[in-house]
Design a protein around this motif. Structure first.
Motif, PDB file in Angstrom:
ATOM      1  N   VAL A 125       0.872  -1.171   0.000  1.00  0.00           N
ATOM      2  CA  VAL A 125       0.000   0.000   0.000  1.00  0.00           C
ATOM      3  C   VAL A 125       0.913   1.226   0.000  1.00  0.00           C
ATOM      4  CG1 VAL A 125      -1.788   1.278   1.221  1.00  0.00           C
ATOM      5  CG2 VAL A 125      -1.822  -1.226   1.232  1.00  0.00           C
ATOM      6  N   TYR A 126       0.815   2.023  -1.059  1.00  0.00           N
ATOM      7  CA  TYR A 126       1.638   3.217  -1.204  1.00  0.00           C
ATOM      8  C   TYR A 126       0.953   4.416  -0.562  1.00  0.00           C
ATOM      9  CZ  TYR A 126       4.219   0.544  -4.681  1.00  0.00           C
ATOM     10  OH  TYR A 126       4.967  -0.406  -5.318  1.00  0.00           O
ATOM     11  N   ALA A 127       1.745   5.298   0.015  1.00  0.00           N
ATOM     12  CA  ALA A 127       1.229   6.518   0.625  1.00  0.00           C
ATOM     13  C   ALA A 127       2.257   7.623   0.467  1.00  0.00           C
ATOM     14  CB  ALA A 127       0.941   6.287   2.103  1.00  0.00           C
ATOM     15  N   LEU A 128       1.794   8.841   0.527  1.00  0.00           N
ATOM     16  CA  LEU A 128       2.698   9.981   0.540  1.00  0.00           C
ATOM     17  C   LEU A 128       2.996  10.345   1.990  1.00  0.00           C
ATOM     18  CD1 LEU A 128       1.059  12.287  -2.165  1.00  0.00           C
ATOM     19  CD2 LEU A 128       3.028  10.784  -2.431  1.00  0.00           C
ATOM     20  N   THR A 129       4.245  10.655   2.282  1.00  0.00           N
ATOM     21  CA  THR A 129       4.591  11.156   3.608  1.00  0.00           C
ATOM     22  C   THR A 129       4.111  12.610   3.699  1.00  0.00           C
ATOM     23  OG1 THR A 129       6.730  12.000   2.875  1.00  0.00           O
ATOM     24  CG2 THR A 129       6.673   9.719   3.706  1.00  0.00           C
ATOM     25  N   ASN A 130       4.130  13.169   4.890  1.00  0.00           N
ATOM     26  CA  ASN A 130       3.770  14.581   5.037  1.00  0.00           C
ATOM     27  C   ASN A 130       4.694  15.461   4.200  1.00  0.00           C
ATOM     28  OD1 ASN A 130       1.620  14.038   6.722  1.00  0.00           O
ATOM     29  ND2 ASN A 130       2.830  14.272   8.597  1.00  0.00           N
ATOM     30  N   ARG A 131       5.961  15.115   4.172  1.00  0.00           N
ATOM     31  CA  ARG A 131       6.927  15.884   3.368  1.00  0.00           C
ATOM     32  C   ARG A 131       6.602  15.746   1.878  1.00  0.00           C
ATOM     33  NH1 ARG A 131      12.449  14.815   5.297  1.00  0.00           N
ATOM     34  NH2 ARG A 131      11.881  16.419   6.765  1.00  0.00           N
ATOM     35  N   ASP A 132       6.237  14.536   1.447  1.00  0.00           N
ATOM     36  CA  ASP A 132       5.833  14.333   0.051  1.00  0.00           C
ATOM     37  C   ASP A 132       4.633  15.210  -0.298  1.00  0.00           C
ATOM     38  OD1 ASP A 132       7.764  12.371  -0.418  1.00  0.00           O
ATOM     39  OD2 ASP A 132       6.350  10.703  -0.193  1.00  0.00           O
ATOM     40  N   ARG A 133       3.628  15.211   0.599  1.00  0.00           N
ATOM     41  CA  ARG A 133       2.417  16.009   0.361  1.00  0.00           C
ATOM     42  C   ARG A 133       2.762  17.486   0.186  1.00  0.00           C
ATOM     43  NH1 ARG A 133      -2.292  13.745   1.231  1.00  0.00           N
ATOM     44  NH2 ARG A 133      -2.373  11.684   2.111  1.00  0.00           N
ATOM     45  N   ALA A 134       3.631  17.987   1.053  1.00  0.00           N
ATOM     46  CA  ALA A 134       4.029  19.394   0.963  1.00  0.00           C
ATOM     47  C   ALA A 134       4.752  19.662  -0.355  1.00  0.00           C
ATOM     48  CB  ALA A 134       4.920  19.765   2.146  1.00  0.00           C
ATOM     49  N   ARG A 135       5.627  18.748  -0.759  1.00  0.00           N
ATOM     50  CA  ARG A 135       6.366  18.920  -2.017  1.00  0.00           C
ATOM     51  C   ARG A 135       5.422  18.890  -3.220  1.00  0.00           C
ATOM     52  NH1 ARG A 135      11.318  14.751  -0.654  1.00  0.00           N
ATOM     53  NH2 ARG A 135      12.542  16.200   0.594  1.00  0.00           N
ATOM     54  N   VAL A 136       4.499  17.951  -3.224  1.00  0.00           N
ATOM     55  CA  VAL A 136       3.560  17.833  -4.352  1.00  0.00           C
ATOM     56  C   VAL A 136       2.650  19.053  -4.408  1.00  0.00           C
ATOM     57  CG1 VAL A 136       1.619  16.510  -5.289  1.00  0.00           C
ATOM     58  CG2 VAL A 136       3.644  15.313  -4.437  1.00  0.00           C
ATOM     59  N   ARG A 137       2.124  19.470  -3.263  1.00  0.00           N
ATOM     60  CA  ARG A 137       1.231  20.638  -3.257  1.00  0.00           C
ATOM     61  C   ARG A 137       1.962  21.898  -3.708  1.00  0.00           C
ATOM     62  NH1 ARG A 137      -1.411  18.510   2.023  1.00  0.00           N
ATOM     63  NH2 ARG A 137      -3.258  17.477   1.177  1.00  0.00           N
TER      64      ARG A 137
END
Length: 124
Positions: free
Chosen positions: A92-104
């Motif tokens: 199950v793949y997920a974005l980390t909080n840091r990933d979310r911030a980078r993508v946004r």
């Protein structure tokens, strides 16, 4: 030797398994990767869902490309029962909080660049 308990989000598993690249995420140019990112922003997704949503047949390769571009996208192996009644561990793949911030941040910049290009075309 005793097998350690699987790491879960509650126990910090996603952060603990994360391998922060420390690199900047400069975005994607693939519609498949963009569809996968939008889905992962909503919630964690199993590999089969990434395949279906992105429209690909090799979700792990797509995720590897996202990782190469600077995201972590950890994969948590969760036990399920397959159609033959055997316990298996699916990814199950997920974005980390840091990933979310980078993508946004990248999506905001992408939107800003598109609106500037649109406005520049109107004034010409």
């Amino acid at each position: 030797m005793k097998t350690p308990a699987p790491m879960t989000r509650a126990s910090g598993g996603l952060a603990a398994r994360s391998h922060d690249t420390g690199r900047r995420f400069d975005g994607v140019d693939s519609p498949r990767a963009l569809r996968a990112l939008h889905a992962l922003l909503v919630s964690p997704r199993p590999r089969e869902a990434i395949d279906r949503i992105a429209g690909c047949s090799n979700g792990p390769d797509l995720v590897a490309d996202l990782r190469a571009r600077g995201l972590d996208v950890p994969c948590e192996r969760t036990p399920i029962i397959d159609r033959d009644g055997h316990e298996v561990r699916r990814g199950v793949y997920a974005l980390t909080n840091r990933d979310r911030a980078r993508v946004r941040a990248w999506l905001r910049e992408r939107e800003r660049a598109a609106s500037v290009a649109c406005c520049a075309g109107e004034s010409a």
